[in-house]
Design a protein around this motif. Structure first.
Motif, short mmCIF file in Angstrom:
data_model
loop_
_atom_site.label_atom_id
_atom_site.label_comp_id
_atom_site.label_asym_id
_atom_site.label_seq_id
_atom_site.Cartn_x
_atom_site.Cartn_y
_atom_site.Cartn_z
N HIS A 600 -1.24 -30.51 -29.75
CA HIS A 600 -2.42 -30.85 -28.30
C HIS A 600 -3.11 -29.90 -28.54
N VAL A 601 -2.11 -28.21 -28.86
CA VAL A 601 -2.62 -27.13 -28.40
C VAL A 601 -2.96 -26.49 -29.63
N LEU A 602 -3.05 -26.75 -31.14
CA LEU A 602 -3.77 -26.93 -31.98
C LEU A 602 -5.10 -26.82 -32.30
N PRO A 603 -5.67 -28.49 -31.98
CA PRO A 603 -7.36 -27.61 -31.52
C PRO A 603 -8.03 -26.15 -30.46
N LYS A 604 -7.13 -25.90 -29.52
CA LYS A 604 -7.82 -25.37 -28.38
C LYS A 604 -6.85 -23.43 -28.64
N PHE A 610 -7.53 -19.33 -23.40
CA PHE A 610 -6.69 -21.07 -23.17
C PHE A 610 -5.33 -20.58 -23.71
N THR A 611 -4.14 -20.53 -22.51
CA THR A 611 -2.99 -19.55 -22.61
C THR A 611 -2.15 -20.61 -22.59
N THR A 612 -0.73 -20.81 -23.56
CA THR A 612 0.82 -21.66 -22.50
C THR A 612 1.53 -20.66 -21.78
N LYS A 613 1.37 -19.29 -21.52
CA LYS A 613 1.99 -19.11 -20.79
C LYS A 613 2.06 -19.00 -19.47
N GLU A 614 2.75 -18.20 -19.60
CA GLU A 614 3.09 -18.42 -17.41
C GLU A 614 1.72 -17.45 -16.83
N GLN A 615 1.37 -17.90 -15.39
CA GLN A 615 0.10 -17.41 -15.30
C GLN A 615 0.91 -16.10 -14.56
N GLY A 635 -14.88 -13.73 -42.86
CA GLY A 635 -14.05 -14.14 -43.28
C GLY A 635 -13.05 -15.65 -42.64
N PHE A 636 -12.45 -16.23 -42.59
CA PHE A 636 -12.01 -17.31 -42.12
C PHE A 636 -10.82 -17.77 -41.53
N ILE A 637 -9.91 -17.95 -40.55
CA ILE A 637 -8.93 -17.64 -39.90
C ILE A 637 -8.22 -19.08 -39.62
N PHE A 638 -7.46 -20.06 -40.36
CA PHE A 638 -6.45 -21.19 -39.81
C PHE A 638 -5.46 -21.39 -39.36
N ALA A 639 -4.95 -21.78 -38.14
CA ALA A 639 -3.42 -22.01 -37.75
C ALA A 639 -2.47 -23.56 -38.53
N ASP A 640 -1.53 -23.37 -38.76
CA ASP A 640 -0.86 -24.14 -38.56
C ASP A 640 0.83 -24.49 -38.74
#
Length: 808
Positions: A600-604, A610-615, A635-640
């Motif tokens: 659920h994090v990959l698209p964002k 947008f961060t999943t780290k603590e405040q 260029g292009f960048i992808f994450a998986d």
């Protein structure tokens, strides 16, 4: 008697033909049977020659290829054999139905680009022995996979194998070419077909339907009423009206066609289309109806397995009887088979509605409709499930149809994501530009205050703190501009390993002792065009995120690997990416053992803030900055995620593709940076800036540097100051975006009068973007926010360069 050379040639032809047949069919028995038959034929030729004499020697015929034709008959695969002159020796029925007897490979009915690809395939096959094309489109929009293989004792024949490729659900309606091979195949199976609108108006028919309905397979029935060509008897059996009482009864099946394009653009339900199937029972009126229905069921099962639509049948109680591969693929059960009931495929909230719909269509009149449901394999995306009641097919009572829209949904998500990222980027760029004006005033005011204070004063430390925080805010602004691809880049022709070597010592210090850092470079890497400093920032951001992911897992022990790879255009095509264009790339890969990224994090992942780290432990701009720099560099960048053998994620992987640079680099002529003390001649400056606070700071900074400044609040005032002619200005310093007459328009009007007057633009936008949009020669640029010393030094440098150019 025929000459020995002719008999030897015929014998060689027999052997060559047997070899070709063996290769095409894979059966040595068939090839042996061909040799025996040809031997009998040759014996008969010799015998006839003895009886008829030398006069009939010229009439000797070539070997009969009928055995080969019979052997290469394959359902669903077109096979043809050609000789060295590209003449077709023989072909199976599927090839003739698809392309016609006059189309000998490579001269197939295709567009120019596809025809050139098939011609190149033939040349490669003659040279290398075999060659293939994964996908090529014919003139009728049918896509084929083509393989050509050289065969025969003298290797003087090509065996062509052409397999039609299945279409996605979004192309299902176009795939039903009833006038082509598909319609002919149905007619041979005793099934006549037509496509109609919801009002029963014919849109297309097969040749067999036209023959039985109008007496001419070439008759155009488009626009006529479908039911006008049918009749029913007292037992409600359906016949072709033209065939009268001597015709055979037909089983009518209505298959709703779910076309995603029509579903999106249709104004209402009247735009829906249906595939009407008339299944010939094969018996007359006096025959038993049960036998007819069983024959229809068998024919219908065979048809459903071949259709590009997802189709399934249930009985009156709602139990599944059959489903084709397209249906299984659509519901995510490919390779697992069907559950007991259709309700097992949908979410809990939709079970009752689907159960009622199946029961209603199965036990009531033969009607059709659709219901919106959410499948368990993709509950966030509702789909339209078509239902049609069928009668006279034994246990079958309801026909379910579902288009395979997986590719359409994937494209829709990609377009939505790209649109969202573009909108956020534009917003970020606009906010950053306005914020830069505020920061320019704050930083400039701090600089002016610091000129009146010395270290140790009570206010000195406070002013320095304000200035430091302002610079930090300026850094965040630059990151926003990087994400929106509006920052100033100074690209160079570089090699990725050189940039990695420069940044690796700093990465090692950041990772600590518990995390292993591994680097591996590929050979023969192509050069790329990018800003090396910005590229170092990309690598640092990816490495720091990988470190944080590893440290968040228990002991914080892990491994970060960095690879560089060379990727050729043909390898890009094999990847099948719909985003990555076919070209040569130099690839940068950064992967870790941090446990992977939640789905659920990959698209964002690349969205700003947008961060999943603590405040307090992250701004959420690191990856968005990397995204912007890569995109601005072309260029292009992808994450998986990297998974183990069990399919569980064990780490994340970021892959960055930079196109290989071809050609010479256009290097920017560097402006010599000098301090204001090097320019002692002073000068008259026309300062044009609509923001009062920025204009005040710039005016005070230039006045302190020894310049005589004339401030103006907009472009009209600036142009008026020039046209009055009371002051001979040495330089124009102007903002770019202003209400009314903007900076570029004012400068063009000034240059019409004073073509050699130096111009310095101030802006928070990227220099490359301004130079591309403004296109004014000999202009200079200073980015906001700037300090008091920076603008003074920049004006001095521009005047010095202008004086040097004029002197030369």
């Amino acid at each position: 008697m025929p000459p020995a050379s002719l008999l030897a040639g015929l014998g060689g032809g027999v052997v060559a033909s047997a070899a070709v047949l063996w290769f095409a069919t894979g059966s040595a028995i068939v090839a042996l049977a061909f040799v025996l038959a040809a031997g009998v034929l040759l014996g008969g030729v010799v015998l006839l020659d003895r009886v008829r004499g030398p006069a009939e020697e010229r009439s000797l015929a070539a070997p009969d290829w009928s055995v080969t034709v019979a052997a290469i008959e394959r359902a669903g695969e077109a096979i043809a054999i050609t000789d060295r002159a590209n003449r077709m020796v023989c072909a199976n029925l599927f090839f003739l139905d698809s392309f016609g007897a006059g189309a000998a490979p490579p001269a197939l009915p295709m567009e120019r680009a596809a025809l050139e690809a098939v011609t190149l395939l033939a040349r490669n096959a003659w040279r290398d022995g075999t060659s293939s094309l994964e996908e090529v489109e014919a003139s009728d929009e049918t896509r084929w996979q083509i393989t050509a293989t050289r065969a025969g004792r003298g290797e003087d024949h090509l065996i062509w194998r052409l397999k039609p490729l299945a279409r996605s659900g979004g192309e299902s309606l176009q795939a039903l070419d009833l006038a082509g091979p598909f319609g002919k195949m149905l007619s041979r199976a005793g099934i006549e077909s037509a496509i109609t609108t919801a009002d029963g108006v014919i849109r297309a028919v097969s040749a067999g339907f036209a023959e039985r309905a109008a007496g001419d397979e070439r008759a155009s029935l488009v626009g006529q009423d479908f039911v006008s060509f049918l009749r029913s008897d007292e037992r409600d059996r359906i016949f072709f009206a033209r065939e009268g009482r001597g015709g055979t009864p037909q089983t009518l099946v209505d298959v709703p066609l779910v076309n995603p394009e029509e579903r999106v653009t249709a104004a209402g339900p009247d735009e829906a289309t249906s595939l009407m199937l008339l299944i010939d029972s094969g018996v007359g009126i006096g025959s038993g109806w049960d036998g007819a229905s069983q024959a229809g069921v068998a024919q219908l099962d065979a048809l459903l397995a071949q259709l590009p639509l997802g189709l399934a049948m249930t009985d009156r109680d709602g139990r599944f009887l059959f489903a084709n591969e397209a249906f299984l693929r659509s519901v995510g059960r490919e390779g697992r088979g069907l559950p007991a009931f259709p309700t097992d495929l949908v979410t809990r909230e939709d079970k009752a509605a689907l159960s009622d719909a199946v029961r209603r269509h199965g036990r009531g009149p033969a009607t059709s409709g659709d219901v919106a449901v959410r499948l368990t394999n993709s509950p966030e995306e509702p789909v339209s499930l078509g239902l049609a009641g069928v009668r006279g097919l034994g246990e079958a009572a309801v026909l379910l149809s579902l288009a395979d829209t997986s590719q359409e949904n994937q494209l829709r998500r990609q377009v939505a994501q790209a649109t969202k990222m573009q909108a956020v980027g534009q917003l970020a760029g606009g906010v950053a530009h306005d914020f830069n004006n505020v920061l320019t005033a704050i930083i400039g005011t701090c600089d002016l205050m610091l000129l009146r204070h010395i270290p140790g004063d009570s206010d000195y430390d406070d002013i320095q703190q304000i200035r430091a925080n302002s610079n930090r805010a300026a850094s965040l602004t630059r990151q926003l501009l990087a994400f929106s691809r509006q920052q100033t880049l100074r690209p160079e022709i570089i090699q990725l390993p050189d940039v990695v070597s420069e940044v690796s010592p700093l990465i090692k210090r950041l990772l600590g002792e518990k995390i292993t850092y591994y680097v591996q470079h590929d050979r023969n890497l192509g050069p790329v065009r990018a800003d090396p400093q910005q590229l170092e920032q990309v690598i640092m951001n990816l490495a720091v995120n990988a470190r944080d992911a590893i440290q968040s897992r228990g002991q914080g022990v892990g491994r970060i690997s960095l690879f560089t790879r060379s990727l050729q255009a043909k390898q890009v095509i094999q990847l099948g990416s719909e985003v990555l264009p076919a070209a040569d790339y130099t690839v940068l890969i950064v992967q870790d053992t941090g446990g992977g990224i939640p789905p659920h994090v990959l698209p964002k992942l690349f969205e700003p803030f947008f961060t999943t780290k603590e405040q307090g432990k992250g701004t959420g701009l690191g990856l968005s900055t990397a995204y912007g720099i890569v995109k601005q560099s072309g260029g292009f960048i992808f994450a998986d995620n990297i998974t183990d053998k069990g399919g569980h994620p064990v780490g994340a992987r970021f892959t960055v593709y930079f196109p290989v640079h071809r050609g010479e680099v256009t290097r920017r002529r560097p402006v010599q940076e000098i301090v204001s003390s090097d320019w002692s001649a002073g000068g008259k400056v026309l300062l044009v800036e609509d923001e009062d606070m920025v204009r005040t700071v710039a005016e005070r900074a230039l006045t302190r540097a020894g310049y005589e400044v004339t401030p103006c609040a907009n472009g009209e005032e600036g142009l008026a100051a020039i046209t009055e002619g009371s002051v001979q200005f040495d330089i124009v310093v102007s903002d770019v975006v202003m209400p009314g007459m903007d900076g570029p328009a004012m400068v063009r009007a000034i240059r019409a009068r004073l073509p050699n007057l130096p111009v310095l633009f101030m802006s928070g936008y990227a220099e490359e973007q301004l130079r591309r949009d403004i296109d004014i020669p000999d202009m200079h640029f200073i980015a906001k926010p700037f300090s008091v010393a920076a603008i003074g030094d920049k004006v001095g440098a521009v005047l010095r360069e202008a004086r040097a150019t004029a002197g030369a």
